[in-house]
Design an enzyme around this catalytic site. Structure first.
Site, PDB file in Angstrom:
ATOM      1  N   ASN A   1      59.888  91.156  41.482  1.00  0.00           N
ATOM      2  CA  ASN A   1      59.853  92.339  40.606  1.00  0.00           C
ATOM      3  C   ASN A   1      60.096  93.627  41.406  1.00  0.00           C
ATOM      4  OD1 ASN A   1      57.501  92.596  42.039  1.00  0.00           O
ATOM      5  ND2 ASN A   1      56.113  92.479  40.285  1.00  0.00           N
TER       6      ASN A   1
ATOM      7  N   GLU B   1      53.184  97.224  43.079  1.00  0.00           N
ATOM      8  CA  GLU B   1      53.825  96.604  41.924  1.00  0.00           C
ATOM      9  C   GLU B   1      54.568  97.673  41.105  1.00  0.00           C
ATOM     10  OE1 GLU B   1      53.846  93.498  41.766  1.00  0.00           O
ATOM     11  OE2 GLU B   1      51.915  92.581  42.217  1.00  0.00           O
TER      12      GLU B   1
ATOM     13  N   ASP C   1      49.135  94.488  53.872  1.00  0.00           N
ATOM     14  CA  ASP C   1      48.227  94.238  52.760  1.00  0.00           C
ATOM     15  C   ASP C   1      47.260  93.095  53.040  1.00  0.00           C
ATOM     16  OD1 ASP C   1      50.328  92.422  52.734  1.00  0.00           O
ATOM     17  OD2 ASP C   1      51.144  93.112  50.838  1.00  0.00           O
TER      18      ASP C   1
ATOM     19  N   HIS D   1      58.461  94.481  44.190  1.00  0.00           N
ATOM     20  CA  HIS D   1      57.314  95.027  44.923  1.00  0.00           C
ATOM     21  C   HIS D   1      57.544  94.978  46.428  1.00  0.00           C
ATOM     22  CE1 HIS D   1      55.228  90.847  44.814  1.00  0.00           C
ATOM     23  NE2 HIS D   1      55.532  91.078  46.063  1.00  0.00           N
TER      24      HIS D   1
HETATM   25  C1  F6R Z   1      53.449  90.365  52.055  1.00  0.00           C
HETATM   26  C2  F6R Z   1      53.940  91.345  51.110  1.00  0.00           C
HETATM   27  C3  F6R Z   1      54.759  90.994  49.920  1.00  0.00           C
HETATM   28  C4  F6R Z   1      55.852  89.972  50.228  1.00  0.00           C
HETATM   29  C5  F6R Z   1      56.641  89.636  48.954  1.00  0.00           C
HETATM   30  C6  F6R Z   1      57.682  88.582  49.201  1.00  0.00           C
HETATM   31  O1  F6R Z   1      52.681  90.986  53.060  1.00  0.00           O
HETATM   32  O2  F6R Z   1      53.636  92.483  51.289  1.00  0.00           O
HETATM   33  O3  F6R Z   1      55.338  92.165  49.403  1.00  0.00           O
HETATM   34  O4  F6R Z   1      56.703  90.476  51.201  1.00  0.00           O
HETATM   35  O5  F6R Z   1      55.773  89.200  47.956  1.00  0.00           O
HETATM   36  O6  F6R Z   1      57.047  87.380  49.484  1.00  0.00           O
HETATM   37  P1  F6R Z   1      57.838  86.109  50.026  1.00  0.00           P
HETATM   38  O7  F6R Z   1      58.318  86.458  51.377  1.00  0.00           O
HETATM   39  O8  F6R Z   1      56.815  85.006  50.058  1.00  0.00           O
HETATM   40  O9  F6R Z   1      58.947  85.858  49.056  1.00  0.00           O
END
Ligand code: F6R
Length: 243
Positions: A136, A143, A67, A138
């Site tokens: 959540n 989401e 992303d 994701h």
């Molecule tokens: C990042 C991504 C997100 C993260 C998720 C967890 O490229 O796709 O889905 O993996 O938000 O983030 P952290 O690792 O910061 O808890």
């Protein structure tokens, strides 16, 4: 689904780096699907270490990231392109021309999404997709929603995601409100998936995603339907799993 439990973040990172290293050794021209966020930072550190020790060669590897924030250029230190350069690409012998991140500066969401899906297809799909998980549920920036989204698309970030990500920005207003993300369909087409989670704050969602009902309200729950998923957590993140 294979589950590995490391004692702490360091051990989780080492196990994850072992799995990615094995992929690169067994298929030197593999396509790695990569993630940003705080969870994989230790894994990338370990991969850099192994490269420096002469045990890993990224020269034939291609990467596609999950992303990117819409509206941020790769030079912006909050962009995911910048993150990848800083945490991995600048320190290993990967050919940067073969590292792909969605084009955050493309204002036309359909065009950006279509072009990214074409890239993923043209490189032959993803061999190993690394994932973190949001509180959540994701994955990527998929989401919770009423249905699973197939291909790359533009999303409005959930309030909880903006809240979680504001730690990386000076002010909450600076957090972009939209992002491009690979879809759930793209993620599910990866030949192997490696999901990482660390910390007690991820325990609840890890248990729901891995053992609860499969629903687009918990996007990561779809991974229960993938036939080659490895989950690496530390003890804290696995603490609410009922085995
Ligand atoms: C990042 C991504 C997100 C993260 C998720 C967890 O490229 O796709 O889905 O993996 O938000 O983030 P952290 O690792 O910061 O808890």
């Amino acid at each position: 689904m294979k589950l590995y439990c490391g004692k702490d973040y360091k051990e989780m990172s080492r196990i994850a780096a072992n799995i990615i290293s094995a992929q690169v050794v067994l298929k030197p021209d593999c396509v790695l699907g990569l993630a940003t966020g705080s969870t994989p930072v230790g894994t990338y550190e370990k991969l850099v270490e192994r490269y420096k020790e002469g045990d890993l060669d990224f020269s034939q590897v291609t990467s596609v990231n999950l992303d990117e924030y819409k509206g941020l250029s790769g030079d912006n230190d909050q962009s995911y392109r910048y993150f990848m350069n800083k945490n991995l690409f600048d320190h290993v012998n990967i050919d940067k021309n073969r590292t792909y991140v969605p084009d955050g500066l493309e204002p036309d969401s359909d065009k950006a999404s279509r072009e990214y899906d074409e890239i993923i297809e043209s490189v032959g799909g993803v061999d190993l997709q690394l994932l973190g998980i949001g509180h959540n549920g994701h994955i990527g920036f998929n989401e919770p929603a009423d249905e699973f989204c197939r291909g790359t698309h533009c999303v409005d970030l959930a309030a909880s995601t903006i809240e979680a990500n504001k730690r990386f920005f000076e002010k909450e207003e600076d957090v972009p409100r939209q992002a491009y993300t690979m879809g759930i369909g793209t993620i599910m087409r990866a030949r192997k998936i490696l999901l990482l989670a660390s910390g007690e704050d991820k325990a609840e969602i890890i248990a729901r995603a891995l053992t609860g009902p499969v629903t687009p309200k918990v996007p990561a729950s779809i991974l229960q339907f993938h036939n080659d998923v490895t989950v690496v957590c530390d003890e804290a993140a696995f603490s609410k799993m009922k085995f």
